[in-house]
Design a protein around this motif. Structure first.
Motif: not given
Ligand SMILES: Cc1ncc(COP(=O)(O)O)c(C=O)c1O
Length: 397
Positions: A175-203
């Protein structure tokens, strides 16, 4: 059953409202998922998804809910007996931990009170004490949708770096992606997990893993059983713009349109809009005299606000009153805060007047349900929305 006119107000923190543009984009005839037209769509959504996650690394898209993407992160990189460090930020952290238990991982679950983000100092202390590097992954929920508290993933990365710990960093940003800053590479994240139905505005129906080189190497070295969730299989097919199975074609058409809309608005503007709506909601709550579930002023979620009901008043009864009278759905309290908390979603396809309608519905509902409060919260929110500024304080990484 009361008959209602006009649009239903869906103010839960996901699934969120789907813009008409996205609905129209999905309302298309079925495509040959192995044909050239599909490949064009495949390449477009994969590239736009990388821009959304701010990564140059592969983004794997599954026809799944977020739970599937949680499982994918685990089965690709970890094996039974592997030690993982997780933090109890709320119900979604509890559920992710439950999956780790089922895969027989050895979970160190740092306790939390569901009113703060993850305890970074406690994470760092566990990492520093783990001289033998038994901990294989640190898993945190970026935006804890059950409480409205944010854990800054960059701070967890810094804790790993300060202790020179090689564990993978896994972040649930469903529920963070698409609604708040997120930087997979710059923050050194190895696995980001996301879903379509929150900030991405999809079903609901798409799950995402963005994966670093280090995570891919861990997956390669991991002989644990997996098939459907195997990243490498998907990545190989994605090189041709296709998938190893029948993809959710029409959801991908919607994703293409939704990511275009987010880019047209500008990612930074999207995030600023969410912060502003969070601020306006909290201004209303202050006047009503209601407490936020999140007790850390630096950790308030821009995507939703958890509202604590005064003693002796049931949050689900209040939600029922609002639904019956104003045709508005508010988020329920989950698990141990059921009945004690309701959640206002201000995430996704949303604007100032939708927020005003939402807050007016809450204020009227408080009166009808006889919940003690001071009137005037809506006016306070209007004051925030009249100024188009966003204070730096509400900017949470
Ligand atoms: C932070 C977070 N993680 C995980 C999930 C689970 O995702 P899903 O319900 O799509 O499986 C949710 C769903 O609301 C969530 O908000």
């Amino acid at each position: 059953m009361t008959l209602h006119t006009g649009r239903h107000f869906l103010q839960i923190p996901g699934p969120t409202n789907v813009p008409d543009r996205v609905l129209r984009a999905m309302d298309m005839p079925t495509l040959d998922h192995r044909g050239p037209e599909f490949a064009e769509l495949g390449f477009a959504v994969l590239a736009a998804s990388q821009r959304m996650f701010k990564t140059k690394q592969p983004v794997v898209i599954y026809p799944s809910s977020g739970t599937g993407a949680w499982e994918a992160a685990i089965v690709n990189t970890l094996s039974p007996g592997d030690k993982v460090l997780m933090a109890e930020t709320g119900q979604f952290a509890v559920l992710w931990r439950g999956i780790a238990d089922k895969f027989k991982l050895d979970v160190d679950f740092i306790p939390g009170d569901w009113r703060h983000g993850a305890d970074i100092a406690a994470i760092e202390q566990r990492l520093a004490a783990d001289k033998g590097h038994k901990i294989k992954a640190v898993c945190v929920v970026h935006n804890e949708t059950s409480t409205g508290c944010v854990t800054p993933p960059l701070e967890v990365r810094k804790a790993l770096d300060r202790t020179s710990h090689p564990a993978l960093l896994m972040v649930d940003t469903i529920s963070g992606l698409g609604s708040m800053e997120y930087e997979h590479d710059a923050w050194g994240i190895d696995i980001s997990v996301a879903g379509s139905q929150k900030g991405l505005m999809l079903p609901p129906g798409l799950g995402f893993n963005a994966v670093s080189e280090k995570a891919l190497a861990a997956a390669k070295a991991n002989s644990g059983m997996r098939s459907y969730w195997d990243w490498q299989e998907v990545i190989n097919f994605n090189k041709l713009g296709t998938f190893p199975y029948t993809p959710a074609c029409n959801l991908l058409m919607g994703l293409n349109e939704a990511l275009k809309m987010l880019e047209e608005e500008g990612h930074e503007n999207v995030f600023a809009r969410h912060r502003r709506h969070g601020q306006a909601t909290r201004a209303a709550m202050k006047v009503w005299g209601l407490e936020t579930q999140c007790q850390d002023p630096q950790a308030h979620s821009p995507a939703l606000t958890g509202v604590v009901m005064p003693e002796g008043h049931d949050a689900d009864h209040f939600r029922k009153v609002v639904l019956e009278n104003f045709d508005m759905s508010l988020g329920t309290g989950l698990n141990k805060i059921k009945g004690k908390v309701f959640r206002i979603g201000h995430i996704g396809h949303f604007n100032d007047l939708m927020l005003m309608g939402t807050l007016a519905g809450v204020e009227m509902g408080l009166a009808l349900a006889k919940v003690p409060h001071r009137e005037g919260g809506v006016l306070a929110a209007m004051e925030v929305l009249k100024t188009r500024e966003v204070t730096a304080m509400s900017k949470v990484a």
